[in-house]
Motif scaffolding. Structure first.
Motif, PDB file in Angstrom:
ATOM      1  N   ASN A  48      -6.037  -4.867   3.948  1.00 22.09           N
ATOM      2  CA  ASN A  48      -6.322  -5.200   2.556  1.00 22.09           C
ATOM      3  C   ASN A  48      -5.018  -5.544   1.846  1.00 22.09           C
ATOM      4  OD1 ASN A  48      -7.141  -5.328  -0.077  1.00 22.09           O
ATOM      5  ND2 ASN A  48      -8.043  -3.298  -0.144  1.00 22.09           N
ATOM      6  N   SER A  49      -4.992  -6.672   1.177  1.00 22.45           N
ATOM      7  CA  SER A  49      -3.810  -7.026   0.369  1.00 22.45           C
ATOM      8  C   SER A  49      -4.251  -7.446  -1.028  1.00 22.45           C
ATOM      9  CB  SER A  49      -3.011  -8.143   1.038  1.00 22.45           C
ATOM     10  OG  SER A  49      -3.807  -9.290   1.144  1.00 22.45           O
ATOM     11  N   SER A  50      -5.436  -6.987  -1.435  1.00 23.46           N
ATOM     12  CA  SER A  50      -5.957  -7.391  -2.744  1.00 23.46           C
ATOM     13  C   SER A  50      -5.531  -6.443  -3.854  1.00 23.46           C
ATOM     14  CB  SER A  50      -7.493  -7.473  -2.693  1.00 23.46           C
ATOM     15  OG  SER A  50      -8.032  -6.212  -2.394  1.00 23.46           O
ATOM     16  N   ASN A  51      -4.510  -5.611  -3.602  1.00 21.72           N
ATOM     17  CA  ASN A  51      -4.012  -4.734  -4.651  1.00 21.72           C
ATOM     18  C   ASN A  51      -3.112  -5.518  -5.607  1.00 21.72           C
ATOM     19  OD1 ASN A  51      -1.250  -4.619  -3.391  1.00 21.72           O
ATOM     20  ND2 ASN A  51      -2.452  -3.667  -1.755  1.00 21.72           N
ATOM     21  N   HIS A  54      -0.010  -7.016  -4.187  1.00 17.67           N
ATOM     22  CA  HIS A  54      -0.243  -7.887  -3.032  1.00 17.67           C
ATOM     23  C   HIS A  54       0.525  -7.432  -1.798  1.00 17.67           C
ATOM     24  CE1 HIS A  54      -2.607 -10.526  -5.483  1.00 17.67           C
ATOM     25  NE2 HIS A  54      -1.639 -10.573  -6.368  1.00 17.67           N
ATOM     26  N   THR A  57      -1.859  -3.728   3.182  1.00 16.05           N
ATOM     27  CA  THR A  57      -2.129  -2.334   3.507  1.00 16.05           C
ATOM     28  C   THR A  57      -3.257  -2.261   4.527  1.00 16.05           C
ATOM     29  OG1 THR A  57      -3.713  -2.111   1.682  1.00 16.05           O
ATOM     30  CG2 THR A  57      -1.414  -1.551   1.208  1.00 16.05           C
ATOM     31  N   TYR A 139      -4.738   4.392   2.631  1.00 19.73           N
ATOM     32  CA  TYR A 139      -4.256   3.060   2.981  1.00 19.73           C
ATOM     33  C   TYR A 139      -2.737   3.131   3.074  1.00 19.73           C
ATOM     34  CZ  TYR A 139      -8.641   0.560   2.669  1.00 19.73           C
ATOM     35  OH  TYR A 139      -9.904   0.097   2.924  1.00 19.73           O
ATOM     36  N   HIS A 150      -8.322   5.290  -1.362  1.00 21.51           N
ATOM     37  CA  HIS A 150      -9.507   4.727  -2.021  1.00 21.51           C
ATOM     38  C   HIS A 150     -10.566   4.403  -1.015  1.00 21.51           C
ATOM     39  CE1 HIS A 150      -8.185   0.534  -1.172  1.00 21.51           C
ATOM     40  NE2 HIS A 150      -6.999   0.962  -1.495  1.00 21.51           N
TER      41      HIS A 150
END
Length: 150
Positions: A48-51, A54, A57, A139, A150
């Motif tokens: 996931n890199s939508s934090n 960016h 993770t 993560y 999360h």
């Protein structure tokens, strides 16, 4: 006639053995049977890199190759990478003082019950569908540094 009777007995025995293997799931509180398709025998890695930052993770989730799903079960007595992923979550996201050793023993059982209570779930110490949907997962970012739960 005799060969036909032997073939029938042999075929019946094979059908009964196959049915027993397919139905052979573990009793509550017991270790999952080797043939239990719902047993979390692996992990699934989610990237996931939508934090907001960016940062790439990832998190590992318990996974079953028997049903090709993360909707699997873990209970006291189980072993493997699925247990490790659960232990990592309990340790990092729920601050439970347990070893991440892949063995679902008494400490993991108690830690899971504590997390289930925090989440407002039935505290039975069994990781299943409802617990899997509610648990937060750690993560990690580059270098294995904890990024967020999360």
């Amino acid at each position: 006639m005799r060969n036909t009777a032997l073939r029938t007995v042999s075929t019946t025995a094979m059908v009964i053995a196959a049915a027993a293997a397919m139905l052979g799931t573990a009793a509550p509180g017991a270790s999952a049977a080797t043939g239990d398709p719902y047993f979390c025998n692996a992990t699934f890695r989610d990237f996931n890199s939508s934090n907001a930052q960016h940062i790439p993770t990832y998190a590992d989730f318990p996974y079953s190759y028997g049903i090709y799903s993360t909707e699997c079960k873990l209970r006291k007595g189980d072993h493997g990478s699925g247990v490790e992923a659960l232990q990592r979550s309990l340790k990092r996201c729920y601050k439970q003082n347990i070893a991440v050793d892949g063995s679902f023993g008494p400490a993991t059982f108690t830690a899971l019950k504590n997390a289930q209570k925090k989440l407002g779930l039935t505290a039975d110490g069994v990781y299943g569908y409802n617990t899997g949907r509610a648990v937060k997962w750690p993560y990690f970012g580059p270098g294995g540094v904890l990024f967020a739960c999360h």
